[in-house]
Scaffold this active site. Structure first.
Site, PDB file in Angstrom:
ATOM      1  N   CYS A 207      -9.723  -8.119  -6.490  1.00 38.62           N
ATOM      2  CA  CYS A 207      -9.139  -9.409  -6.170  1.00 38.62           C
ATOM      3  C   CYS A 207      -8.504  -9.926  -7.455  1.00 38.62           C
ATOM      4  CB  CYS A 207     -10.217 -10.383  -5.715  1.00 38.62           C
ATOM      5  SG  CYS A 207     -11.248  -9.714  -4.401  1.00 38.62           S
TER       6      CYS A 207
ATOM      7  N   ARG B 182      -3.007  -7.793  -6.567  1.00 38.00           N
ATOM      8  CA  ARG B 182      -4.393  -7.326  -6.623  1.00 38.00           C
ATOM      9  C   ARG B 182      -5.125  -7.505  -5.287  1.00 38.00           C
ATOM     10  NH1 ARG B 182      -6.267  -6.616 -11.820  1.00 38.00           N
ATOM     11  NH2 ARG B 182      -8.377  -6.700 -11.016  1.00 38.00           N
TER      12      ARG B 182
ATOM     13  N   TRP C  44      -8.862  -9.242  -1.715  1.00 40.33           N
ATOM     14  CA  TRP C  44      -8.747  -7.991  -0.964  1.00 40.33           C
ATOM     15  C   TRP C  44     -10.135  -7.760  -0.382  1.00 40.33           C
ATOM     16  CZ3 TRP C  44     -10.905  -3.013  -1.107  1.00 40.33           C
ATOM     17  CH2 TRP C  44     -10.223  -2.045  -0.365  1.00 40.33           C
TER      18      TRP C  44
ATOM     19  N   ASN D 136     -14.776 -11.239  -7.937  1.00 41.39           N
ATOM     20  CA  ASN D 136     -14.070  -9.978  -7.719  1.00 41.39           C
ATOM     21  C   ASN D 136     -15.095  -8.867  -7.844  1.00 41.39           C
ATOM     22  OD1 ASN D 136     -12.365  -7.755  -7.745  1.00 41.39           O
ATOM     23  ND2 ASN D 136     -11.816  -8.020  -9.894  1.00 41.39           N
ATOM     24  N   GLY D 137     -15.200  -8.001  -6.833  1.00 41.56           N
ATOM     25  CA  GLY D 137     -16.149  -6.887  -6.897  1.00 41.56           C
ATOM     26  C   GLY D 137     -17.077  -6.902  -5.704  1.00 41.56           C
TER      27      GLY D 137
ATOM     28  N   GLU E 123       4.290  13.069  -4.347  1.00 43.46           N
ATOM     29  CA  GLU E 123       4.551  11.660  -4.649  1.00 43.46           C
ATOM     30  C   GLU E 123       5.552  11.067  -3.650  1.00 43.46           C
ATOM     31  OE1 GLU E 123       3.348   9.326  -6.141  1.00 43.46           O
ATOM     32  OE2 GLU E 123       4.885   7.894  -6.680  1.00 43.46           O
TER      33      GLU E 123
ATOM     34  N   LYS F  15       4.668   7.840  -1.325  1.00 48.75           N
ATOM     35  CA  LYS F  15       5.485   6.606  -1.298  1.00 48.75           C
ATOM     36  C   LYS F  15       5.839   6.238   0.139  1.00 48.75           C
ATOM     37  CE  LYS F  15       4.977   5.159  -4.397  1.00 48.75           C
ATOM     38  NZ  LYS F  15       4.217   5.690  -5.445  1.00 48.75           N
TER      39      LYS F  15
ATOM     40  N   GLU G 244       2.679   4.952   2.125  1.00 49.15           N
ATOM     41  CA  GLU G 244       2.164   3.622   1.802  1.00 49.15           C
ATOM     42  C   GLU G 244       3.167   2.515   2.086  1.00 49.15           C
ATOM     43  OE1 GLU G 244       0.750   3.212  -2.236  1.00 49.15           O
ATOM     44  OE2 GLU G 244       2.446   4.288  -3.060  1.00 49.15           O
TER      45      GLU G 244
ATOM     46  N   HIS H 128       2.312  29.847   4.937  1.00 52.98           N
ATOM     47  CA  HIS H 128       0.869  30.016   5.147  1.00 52.98           C
ATOM     48  C   HIS H 128       0.330  28.974   6.128  1.00 52.98           C
ATOM     49  CE1 HIS H 128       0.761  33.029   1.999  1.00 52.98           C
ATOM     50  NE2 HIS H 128       1.506  32.213   1.262  1.00 52.98           N
TER      51      HIS H 128
ATOM     52  N   LYS I 216      -3.257  -3.233  -5.575  1.00 51.33           N
ATOM     53  CA  LYS I 216      -2.769  -2.418  -6.685  1.00 51.33           C
ATOM     54  C   LYS I 216      -3.892  -1.901  -7.578  1.00 51.33           C
ATOM     55  CE  LYS I 216       1.042  -1.918  -9.771  1.00 51.33           C
ATOM     56  NZ  LYS I 216       1.529  -0.731  -9.033  1.00 51.33           N
TER      57      LYS I 216
HETATM   58  O1  M6R Z   1      -3.880   1.735 -11.657  1.00 51.17           O
HETATM   59  P1  M6R Z   1      -3.964   3.191 -11.413  1.00 51.17           P
HETATM   60  O2  M6R Z   1      -2.799   3.950 -11.970  1.00 51.17           O
HETATM   61  O3  M6R Z   1      -5.266   3.794 -11.866  1.00 51.17           O
HETATM   62  O4  M6R Z   1      -3.905   3.358  -9.838  1.00 51.17           O
HETATM   63  C1  M6R Z   1      -4.065   4.624  -9.248  1.00 51.17           C
HETATM   64  C2  M6R Z   1      -3.688   4.592  -7.794  1.00 51.17           C
HETATM   65  O5  M6R Z   1      -4.514   3.687  -7.089  1.00 51.17           O
HETATM   66  C3  M6R Z   1      -2.229   4.205  -7.588  1.00 51.17           C
HETATM   67  O6  M6R Z   1      -1.366   5.081  -8.247  1.00 51.17           O
HETATM   68  C4  M6R Z   1      -1.896   4.208  -6.084  1.00 51.17           C
HETATM   69  O7  M6R Z   1      -1.910   5.503  -5.581  1.00 51.17           O
HETATM   70  C5  M6R Z   1      -0.549   3.531  -5.833  1.00 51.17           C
HETATM   71  N1  M6R Z   1      -0.635   2.753  -4.648  1.00 51.17           N
HETATM   72  C6  M6R Z   1       0.559   4.492  -5.668  1.00 51.17           C
HETATM   73  O8  M6R Z   1       1.778   3.917  -5.368  1.00 51.17           O
END
Ligand code: M6R
Length: 616
Positions: A2, A27, A76, A102-103, A485, A489, A492, A508, A611
């Site tokens: 959060c 966050r 969150w 937070n946590g 990647e 993208k 998400e 395979h 994030k």
């Molecule tokens: O803050 P971090 O780089 O440790 O975060 C790692 C992942 O949670 C982060 O890269 C996540 O996969 C993103 N949503 C990707 O776009």
């Protein structure tokens, strides 16, 4: 995970709190709330489920009385669904005390039972309210806010940053942290708290990170930090390198659009100052010692999500350049496989936020077993760099959109710099090869600018494909993690089923997915630099095309071999084999963003995500 903000001072507290929450909304964005101590000495609060705007609308329609001490939270959800009642702050003790968190308070069930027995009642389903009720109970019992607070945080188990205000101490915010982030911002006659420096960077550039198991008291005049036993600890102040405007949209329709255009700067700023007289010199690595660098027998890169794909790209380069076996482990899997770790093992964590709990735990595990640790991180003062033996900051600037873009290219850049420095020290690359790779790195920003000009073409493609149910991505060698990647993208941002595969793996199994019209992005290696795998990838393209795939090739300028088989070709400038993927990922970032936009989705705040993932 959060976002938390606290303010004591003479500014309009509500503006400071809402501004801090706005900058930390990445966050968590399923509910938000604020509480302050009014000029009459009472606690006033407001909280709403939904995005921050819902809270802004609420306090605009029903303004709270002014005050000079306040706390704010963007959530969150972990315990309890996103709803008004579960949102923070939790105001307890007959309205005298407010707390945000937070946590996860893991022992909340036991505390709840105890509080029920003591005659307390609960309104929400959250662990936070349980913590707040315990805090109120202890403040009542001890007759003192500070004593009760210290006793409460010593009872909490799990991961927590808590901030609390009490109407008996109108100019005070108390805070504590264990396994969750907390930073202090120092002002003139005012002070701040935040989950990260974004919370207050528009007001001050003077900050300090609060250490593990420490408590903080801020008033307008002073900041006091102690351990959980109340013993004062020194404060290690630093200067925030980010400009406040860097975390604004700056006229772009979304943070993600802005951050994609910042890819060139992210690379340039990460390289800047780290090439001296034609050699890579990362001063932050000097603490490891050249002797240790020569002796490392294995490197393990630990990371999650996009950062782990940056690790996969980096692993190819570091292993080839420095001749050290390199493997990539997902942080959350790492500890549970009982990995072989020796003093000659280097564990490099990669994390944009520096707060990802899975990665933090992997780093702590590695350190306990005697490994040396390096943190590649984008956020000053975050927990992972603070706990690591050495830090290589990526200088991508604040990344606000939940989907990572510019931090990814900066992470690869930092890994390449580390690989080149290790190759120099170990004598595994000659001067010519070092110089060639440095030149490639330095040329990347200009080439990334060129790639960005493909934006309109990709937007058109995304519009045509806006109702596609699934997209596949293929790549080989360093192009493979780029395919992964690209798929992440799209998942998400656009909520589309997307998979990345190593092109060689196709026959395979995954080729069975190919049907008429199935879109497949293919990251094509350079025919000049990687002739052997180029021809194999072109064969893969023919194979899927023969089965009806719609092929979108990302290929270097002048590669004519793909033309007969590709439905679309997105061109990237010529670069060395390790450097093309950094260029190839940008069209995939743009594609995912544009497709999400074409579907009317929020590209900065995709559903269900946050994030910084600060819970395991
Ligand atoms: O803050 P971090 O780089 O440790 O975060 C790692 C992942 O949670 C982060 O890269 C996540 O996969 C993103 N949503 C990707 O776009």
């Amino acid at each position: 995970m959060c976002g938390i903000v606290g303010y004591v001072g003479q500014k309009t507290t509500m503006d400071v709190l809402l501004g801090g929450l706005k900058r930390q909304e990445y966050r968590g964005y399923d509910s938000a709330g604020v509480a302050l101590i009014t000029e009459d000495g009472l606690i006033a609060s407001a909280k709403k489920s939904g995005k921050l705007q819902a809270l802004v609308d609420e306090v605009t329609a029903h303004p709270l009385a002014p005050g000079h001490t306040g706390i704010g939270h963007t959530r969150w959800a972990t315990h309890g669904a996103p709803s008004d009642v579960n949102a923070h702050p939790h105001v307890v003790d007959g309205g005298k005390l407010a707390m945000i968190h937070n946590g996860i308070i893991e022992n909340f069930a036991e505390i709840r039972e105890e509080m029920l027995e003591a005659g307390h009642t609960f309104l929400s389903e959250t662990d936070t309210e349980v913590g707040a009720v315990l805090l109120g109970h202890l403040v009542e019992q001890t007759g003192d806010f500070r004593t009760g607070f210290a006793q409460a945080v010593n009872r909490f188990q799990g991961a927590f940053t808590v901030l609390a205000i009490h109407q008996d101490a109108p100019n005070v915010i108390l805070a504590a942290r264990h396994n969750s982030p907390l930073v202090i911002g120092f002002g003139d006659g005012e002070n701040f708290l935040g989950s990260d420096v974004a919370a207050f960077v528009e007001h001050t550039h003077r900050a300090a990170a609060v250490g593990q198991d420490q408590m903080v008291e801020i008033t307008p005049e002073h900041v006091r930090v102690t351990d959980f036993a109340g013993t004062p600890v020194p404060i290690d102040e630093f200067e925030i390198a980010w400009d406040a405007s860097a975390s604004d949209k700056g006229g772009w329709p979304s943070f993600m659009a802005k951050e994609i255009t910042e890819n060139p700067d992210a690379v340039a700023n990460t390289v800047r100052g780290r090439v001296v007289d034609g050699r890579v010199e990362i001063p932050e690595l000097s603490g490891l010692g050249e002797d240790a660098i020569r002796k490392f027998s294995r490197i393990i890169l630990v990371a999650c999500g996009t950062a782990s794909y940056a690790g996969q790209v980096g692993a190819y380069a570091i292993e080839q350049w420095a001749r050290i076996p390199v493997e990539v482990q997902l942080s959350h899997e790492f500890r549970y496989r009982d990995p072989v770790i020796t003093p000659e093992t280097l564990v490099v964590s990669i994390s944009q936020s520096g707060e990802t709990m899975d990665t933090l735990m992997a780093v702590r595990y590695a350190m306990e077993r005697g490994a040396k640790t390096v943190s590649i991180c984008n956020t000053q003062g975050a927990t992972i760099p603070r706990e690591s033996d050495a830090i290589v900051y990526t200088h991508a600037g604040p990344e606000v959109a939940v989907a990572s873009t510019k931090a990814f290219v900066a992470q690869i850049t930092a890994l390449y710099l580390l690989g080149l420095q290790f190759a120099q020290v170990r004598g595994t690359l000659d001067d010519t090869a070092i110089a060639r790779n440095i030149a490639e790195l330095q040329a990347l920003p200009g080439k990334l600018e060129e790639v960005l000009t493909t934006g309109p073409e990709i937007r058109q493609l995304a519009k045509w494909m806006s109702d596609t149910p699934a997209v596949l991505f293929l790549g080989r060698h360093v192009g493979f993690p780029i395919a992964l990647e690209g798929a992440l993208k799209l998942k998400e941002l656009a909520y589309i089923h997307a998979e990345g595969f190593a092109a060689g793996e196709l026959k395979h199994g995954p080729i069975a997915l190919i049907d008429h019209g199935q879109p497949v992005f293919v990251v094509v290696p350079s025919p000049r630099e990687s002739a052997e795998i180029h021809s194999k990838v072109v064969s893969n393209i023919q194979e899927i095309r023969a089965r009806g795939a719609r092929v979108i090739a990302i290929a270097e300028a002048g590669d004519a071999a793909v033309l007969p088989y590709a439905d679309e070709v997105i061109r990237i400038p010529l670069a060395g084999p390790f450097f093309e993927p950094i260029l190839a990922v940008v069209p995939l970032q743009i594609f995912a963003m544009e497709l999400a936009d074409a579907k009317g989705l929020d590209v900065d705040q995709p559903r269900n995500l946050a994030k910084s993932v600060t819970v395991e």
